[in-house]
Design a protein around this motif. Structure first.
Motif, PDB file in Angstrom:
ATOM      1  N   CYS A  35      -5.338 -13.596  -0.906  1.00 49.81           N
ATOM      2  CA  CYS A  35      -4.316 -14.081  -1.833  1.00 49.81           C
ATOM      3  C   CYS A  35      -3.770 -12.951  -2.697  1.00 49.81           C
ATOM      4  O   CYS A  35      -2.560 -12.862  -2.945  1.00 49.81           O
ATOM      5  N   LYS A  36      -4.647 -12.107  -3.153  1.00 45.37           N
ATOM      6  CA  LYS A  36      -4.194 -10.982  -3.973  1.00 45.37           C
ATOM      7  C   LYS A  36      -3.231 -10.103  -3.180  1.00 45.37           C
ATOM      8  O   LYS A  36      -2.198  -9.662  -3.701  1.00 45.37           O
ATOM      9  N   GLN A  37      -3.543  -9.868  -1.908  1.00 42.20           N
ATOM     10  CA  GLN A  37      -2.668  -9.055  -1.062  1.00 42.20           C
ATOM     11  C   GLN A  37      -1.359  -9.780  -0.782  1.00 42.20           C
ATOM     12  O   GLN A  37      -0.289  -9.181  -0.746  1.00 42.20           O
ATOM     13  N   ARG A  38      -1.439 -11.084  -0.609  1.00 40.13           N
ATOM     14  CA  ARG A  38      -0.230 -11.865  -0.345  1.00 40.13           C
ATOM     15  C   ARG A  38       0.695 -11.855  -1.541  1.00 40.13           C
ATOM     16  O   ARG A  38       1.919 -11.758  -1.395  1.00 40.13           O
ATOM     17  N   VAL A  39       0.130 -11.979  -2.743  1.00 40.17           N
ATOM     18  CA  VAL A  39       0.943 -11.900  -3.958  1.00 40.17           C
ATOM     19  C   VAL A  39       1.616 -10.532  -4.038  1.00 40.17           C
ATOM     20  O   VAL A  39       2.810 -10.416  -4.334  1.00 40.17           O
ATOM     21  N   ARG A  40       0.840  -9.487  -3.758  1.00 41.48           N
ATOM     22  CA  ARG A  40       1.402  -8.123  -3.796  1.00 41.48           C
ATOM     23  C   ARG A  40       2.587  -7.996  -2.834  1.00 41.48           C
ATOM     24  O   ARG A  40       3.625  -7.441  -3.173  1.00 41.48           O
ATOM     25  N   MET A  41       2.424  -8.531  -1.626  1.00 38.85           N
ATOM     26  CA  MET A  41       3.469  -8.405  -0.609  1.00 38.85           C
ATOM     27  C   MET A  41       4.693  -9.266  -0.919  1.00 38.85           C
ATOM     28  O   MET A  41       5.782  -9.014  -0.389  1.00 38.85           O
ATOM     29  N   SER A  42       4.524 -10.276  -1.746  1.00 38.14           N
ATOM     30  CA  SER A  42       5.647 -11.184  -2.035  1.00 38.14           C
ATOM     31  C   SER A  42       6.577 -10.655  -3.119  1.00 38.14           C
ATOM     32  O   SER A  42       7.677 -11.177  -3.300  1.00 38.14           O
ATOM     33  N   ILE A  43       6.178  -9.630  -3.850  1.00 38.29           N
ATOM     34  CA  ILE A  43       6.984  -9.103  -4.963  1.00 38.29           C
ATOM     35  C   ILE A  43       8.174  -8.332  -4.415  1.00 38.29           C
ATOM     36  O   ILE A  43       8.032  -7.475  -3.539  1.00 38.29           O
ATOM     37  N   CYS A  44       9.375  -8.640  -4.930  1.00 37.80           N
ATOM     38  CA  CYS A  44      10.601  -8.088  -4.364  1.00 37.80           C
ATOM     39  C   CYS A  44      11.626  -7.836  -5.463  1.00 37.80           C
ATOM     40  O   CYS A  44      12.080  -8.780  -6.119  1.00 37.80           O
ATOM     41  N   MET A  45      11.974  -6.572  -5.682  1.00 41.67           N
ATOM     42  CA  MET A  45      13.034  -6.222  -6.628  1.00 41.67           C
ATOM     43  C   MET A  45      14.383  -6.442  -5.964  1.00 41.67           C
ATOM     44  O   MET A  45      14.598  -6.032  -4.816  1.00 41.67           O
ATOM     45  N   VAL A  46      15.304  -7.125  -6.661  1.00 40.36           N
ATOM     46  CA  VAL A  46      16.597  -7.463  -6.054  1.00 40.36           C
ATOM     47  C   VAL A  46      17.755  -7.252  -7.026  1.00 40.36           C
ATOM     48  O   VAL A  46      17.599  -7.302  -8.245  1.00 40.36           O
ATOM     49  N   SER A  47      18.913  -7.023  -6.441  1.00 37.48           N
ATOM     50  CA  SER A  47      20.153  -6.930  -7.211  1.00 37.48           C
ATOM     51  C   SER A  47      20.654  -8.339  -7.526  1.00 37.48           C
ATOM     52  O   SER A  47      20.269  -9.305  -6.856  1.00 37.48           O
ATOM     53  N   PRO A  48      21.534  -8.467  -8.517  1.00 41.17           N
ATOM     54  CA  PRO A  48      22.028  -9.803  -8.907  1.00 41.17           C
ATOM     55  C   PRO A  48      22.725 -10.522  -7.751  1.00 41.17           C
ATOM     56  O   PRO A  48      23.300  -9.906  -6.858  1.00 41.17           O
ATOM     57  N   MET A  49      22.642 -11.833  -7.795  1.00 39.49           N
ATOM     58  CA  MET A  49      23.255 -12.683  -6.765  1.00 39.49           C
ATOM     59  C   MET A  49      24.055 -13.774  -7.472  1.00 39.49           C
ATOM     60  O   MET A  49      23.550 -14.441  -8.377  1.00 39.49           O
TER      61      MET A  49
END
Length: 314
Positions: A35-49
């Motif tokens: 779960c800790k690894q899955r949370v890490r992999m789910s983080i995503c910096m994005v530009s405005p939409m």
């Protein structure tokens, strides 16, 4: 090409998650690591939409280079969460870090995602500073100048947070709040006419939920994009007196059952943190803290609901 690669990465993440979760569920340590690894992999910096909360294609957004401080802060929050919230966070498809957004965070209504504004990480505000800023949003700032000119005292709300383990991050509060929204959306806990949570403090009138305990003259506070719909500072003591009688943990909670649910869960989780002190002051007057909140039968009933929910009993 980049968009295709992003979709492929997300698809592989979801498929791998299902497989690993099935294998790891039998071993607590392995599942926690997964779960800790899955949370890490789910983080995503994005530009405005544009029209972000109305769109269903947000999972196709391109992830930008991510600084370690964002990941470290979110993982620290994950470690502090109760098990039920950890499990819900583990199931998220994405945790978006928004470069620009009009609020501090959101739970997306069309996808299994949450988002946080990047300023929450860049400014690294303590919970007391961020919560004070938010608590003051519904009040007319222009009243301050008028009160100064008239020689009258200025009583703005202030949040004071102390914890023996050190500074409490505003990211923790926001993540709990948004995960609470996700649980609410998943299980339809406040949108239902027969909602057990709503029955504690809300009534349905002409298809609209209204507080069952606040006075008929109560003005629902506006926090974002309000134009002139602000509360007058001279009325601030009456506002909080009504709030306490209405059984709400915060002004934001009085806006709607879904916000009441999210705020109540957040305050309940905070109340379970060892020796954490959370107080709201107006001028020199302490309006409430976590202990006095629970002296309200209405709030205690909501806290009992959250206790059972987080224990898996409801």
């Amino acid at each position: 090409m980049l968009r295709t690669k992003c979709r492929l990465t997300l698809s592989l993440l979801i498929l791998a998650s299902a497989s690993v979760a099935a294998d790891a569920s039998s071993n607590g340590d392995e599942y926690a690591s997964y779960c800790k690894q899955r949370v890490r992999m789910s983080i995503c910096m994005v530009s405005p939409m544009r029209r972000l909360l109305r769109r269903s294609d947000v999972l196709q957004r391109r992830c930008l280079p991510l600084e370690e401080k964002f990941t470290a802060s979110i993982l620290d929050t994950y470690q502090r969460l109760p098990p039920v919230l950890q499990q819900r966070m583990c199931k998220l498809d994405r945790i978006f870090i928004e470069r620009s957004f009009w609020a501090s965070g959101y739970a997306h209504p069309r996808t299994n995602t949450i988002g946080l504004h990047q300023r929450m990480f860049n400014e690294q505000k303590a919970l007391s500073d961020w919560a004070t800023w938010k608590e003051q949003l519904p009040f007319r700032v222009k009243d301050v100048a008028q009160l100064i000119t008239a020689g009258q005292p200025i009583h703005l709300p202030r949040i004071m947070v102390n914890a023996p383990g050190g500074q409490v991050s505003s990211v923790f509060f926001i993540v709990v709040h948004e995960l609470a929204h996700r649980i609410d959306m998943d299980r339809i806990l406040t949108r239902s006419r027969d909602s057990q949570f709503n029955k504690i403090g809300w009534r349905l009138t002409k298809q609209y939920f209204q507080s069952a305990h606040l006075p008929p003259s109560w003005t629902v506070p506006c926090f974002y994009r309000c134009d002139d719909r602000k509360l007058a500072l001279p009325d601030i003591h009456n506002v909080y007196q009504s709030l306490k009688q209405g059984g709400f943990v915060s002004l934001y909670a009085s806006r709607h059952p879904s916000e009441d649910f999210a705020e109540t869960m957040t305050y309940y989780v905070m109340s379970q943190q060892p020796d954490l002190e959370f107080e709201l002051h107006v001028g020199n007057t302490k309006v409430f803290d976590l202990k006095t909140l629970q002296a309200s039968k209405l709030i205690q009933a909501k806290f009992d609901y959250m206790r059972d929910l987080l224990a898996g009993n409801s």
